[in-house]
Each structure stands twice: as C-alpha cells, then as structure tokens.
Scaffold this motif. Structure first.
Motif, mmCIF file in Angstrom:
data_model
loop_
_atom_site.group_PDB
_atom_site.id
_atom_site.type_symbol
_atom_site.label_atom_id
_atom_site.label_comp_id
_atom_site.label_asym_id
_atom_site.label_seq_id
_atom_site.Cartn_x
_atom_site.Cartn_y
_atom_site.Cartn_z
ATOM 1 N N ASP A 1 0.847 -1.189 0.000
ATOM 2 C CA ASP A 1 0.000 0.000 0.000
ATOM 3 C C ASP A 1 0.883 1.239 0.000
ATOM 4 O O ASP A 1 1.161 1.810 1.046
ATOM 5 N N GLY A 2 1.375 1.622 -1.184
ATOM 6 C CA GLY A 2 2.170 2.839 -1.293
ATOM 7 C C GLY A 2 3.566 2.748 -0.720
ATOM 8 O O GLY A 2 4.137 3.760 -0.320
ATOM 9 N N GLN A 3 4.123 1.553 -0.671
ATOM 10 C CA GLN A 3 5.455 1.369 -0.108
ATOM 11 C C GLN A 3 6.502 2.147 -0.916
ATOM 12 O O GLN A 3 6.514 2.091 -2.144
ATOM 13 N N PRO A 4 7.400 2.890 -0.243
ATOM 14 C CA PRO A 4 8.437 3.629 -0.952
ATOM 15 C C PRO A 4 9.477 2.692 -1.569
ATOM 16 O O PRO A 4 9.690 1.573 -1.093
ATOM 17 N N LEU A 5 10.143 3.197 -2.599
ATOM 18 C CA LEU A 5 11.209 2.468 -3.269
ATOM 19 C C LEU A 5 12.474 3.310 -3.209
ATOM 20 O O LEU A 5 12.457 4.488 -3.561
ATOM 21 N N VAL A 6 13.570 2.702 -2.759
ATOM 22 C CA VAL A 6 14.864 3.383 -2.671
ATOM 23 C C VAL A 6 15.779 2.791 -3.734
ATOM 24 O O VAL A 6 15.964 1.575 -3.783
ATOM 25 N N VAL A 7 16.323 3.659 -4.585
ATOM 26 C CA VAL A 7 17.254 3.232 -5.633
ATOM 27 C C VAL A 7 18.540 4.048 -5.499
ATOM 28 O O VAL A 7 18.512 5.176 -5.001
ATOM 29 N N PRO A 8 19.679 3.477 -5.936
ATOM 30 C CA PRO A 8 20.921 4.251 -5.863
ATOM 31 C C PRO A 8 20.847 5.506 -6.729
ATOM 32 O O PRO A 8 21.146 6.605 -6.269
ATOM 33 N N THR A 9 20.453 5.335 -7.986
ATOM 34 C CA THR A 9 20.213 6.434 -8.916
ATOM 35 C C THR A 9 19.016 6.048 -9.766
ATOM 36 O O THR A 9 18.644 4.878 -9.826
ATOM 37 N N LEU A 10 18.463 7.006 -10.431
ATOM 38 C CA LEU A 10 17.303 6.745 -11.278
ATOM 39 C C LEU A 10 17.641 5.782 -12.415
ATOM 40 O O LEU A 10 16.793 5.026 -12.864
ATOM 41 N N HIS A 11 18.896 5.766 -12.853
ATOM 42 C CA HIS A 11 19.324 4.885 -13.951
ATOM 43 C C HIS A 11 19.016 3.416 -13.664
ATOM 44 O O HIS A 11 18.801 2.637 -14.595
ATOM 45 N N HIS A 12 18.996 3.025 -12.426
ATOM 46 C CA HIS A 12 18.771 1.621 -12.072
ATOM 47 C C HIS A 12 17.391 1.135 -12.490
ATOM 48 O O HIS A 12 17.162 -0.062 -12.607
ATOM 49 N N LEU A 13 16.468 2.052 -12.751
ATOM 50 C CA LEU A 13 15.126 1.666 -13.198
ATOM 51 C C LEU A 13 15.050 1.425 -14.701
ATOM 52 O O LEU A 13 14.009 1.028 -15.216
ATOM 53 N N ALA A 14 16.158 1.633 -15.415
ATOM 54 C CA ALA A 14 16.158 1.523 -16.880
ATOM 55 C C ALA A 14 15.772 0.135 -17.372
ATOM 56 O O ALA A 14 15.269 -0.004 -18.484
#
Length: 107
Positions: free
Chosen positions: A64-77
């Motif tokens: 339910d709306g859990q946050p996501l932590v990534v090192p940089t936005l590039h990791h979502l590519a």
C-alpha cells in the motif's frame, strides 16, 4: 520513532563488482534509516532478462504505497525510461527515493 517499510532496487548493469554492490547496499540502508524508512528487501537485477525487476513490481503492487529506494534513477532503466517509471510509480502512490547524489562537476 516509528519506521516505514520500504523496498530497494539495484541493477547490476550499473555495478562493477561484488564489493561495489555491498557498498551500495550499505548506502541504501543508511539513506533509508536517515529518512525514517526500514529496507525490508533489496532486489538485485542481474544482467539478462529481467526477473528481480518483475518481482519488485509484484511486491509494490501488493503493498500500500510502499516507498522504493534506488541508488540512482538509472537503475530503473531495466523497466523502461527511468523518469517515466518513476512518474508511474509516484502516480500509483509509491515514492521513489534516490539514495546517491551525483558527484559535483569540478570543471
């Protein structure tokens, strides 16, 4: 102080070796703690067809709306255009937090 559970995601496409992976995991955890979050799981995407990325999306859909932590936005590519993925997740009430600030240019 109460902490909010969060998920993490790292793409090995942007990580050179195991030592760097461990350092990035520590950075994600420290960032999460500083922001009142508790990383309950960090998904690591290995090179090749996406699997951890889809496991991550499934976990986010079930939360339910859990946050996501990534090192940089590039990791979502691995999922598509990183900014569009971030915006879509935000639209679905999942805040995307970037743990590592880019280096400052000196010249």
């Amino acid at each position: 102080m109460r902490t909010t559970p969060a998920l993490g995601f790292i793409s090995m496409s942007f990580v050179r070796n195991t030592g760097e992976l461990l350092a990035i995991r520590r950075q994600l955890k420290a960032f999460a703690t500083e922001h009142g979050l508790q990383l309950i799981k960090v998904y690591v995407e290995e090179p090749g067809p996406p699997s951890a990325a889809f496991d991550l999306l499934e976990s986010l859909l079930e939360s339910d709306g859990q946050p996501l932590v990534v090192p940089t936005l590039h990791h979502l590519a691995v999922l598509g255009h990183p900014a569009q993925i971030r915006d879509h997740l935000r639209h679905c009430t999942h805040e995307v937090l970037i743990a590592i600030k880019p280096a400052e240019r000196t010249c």
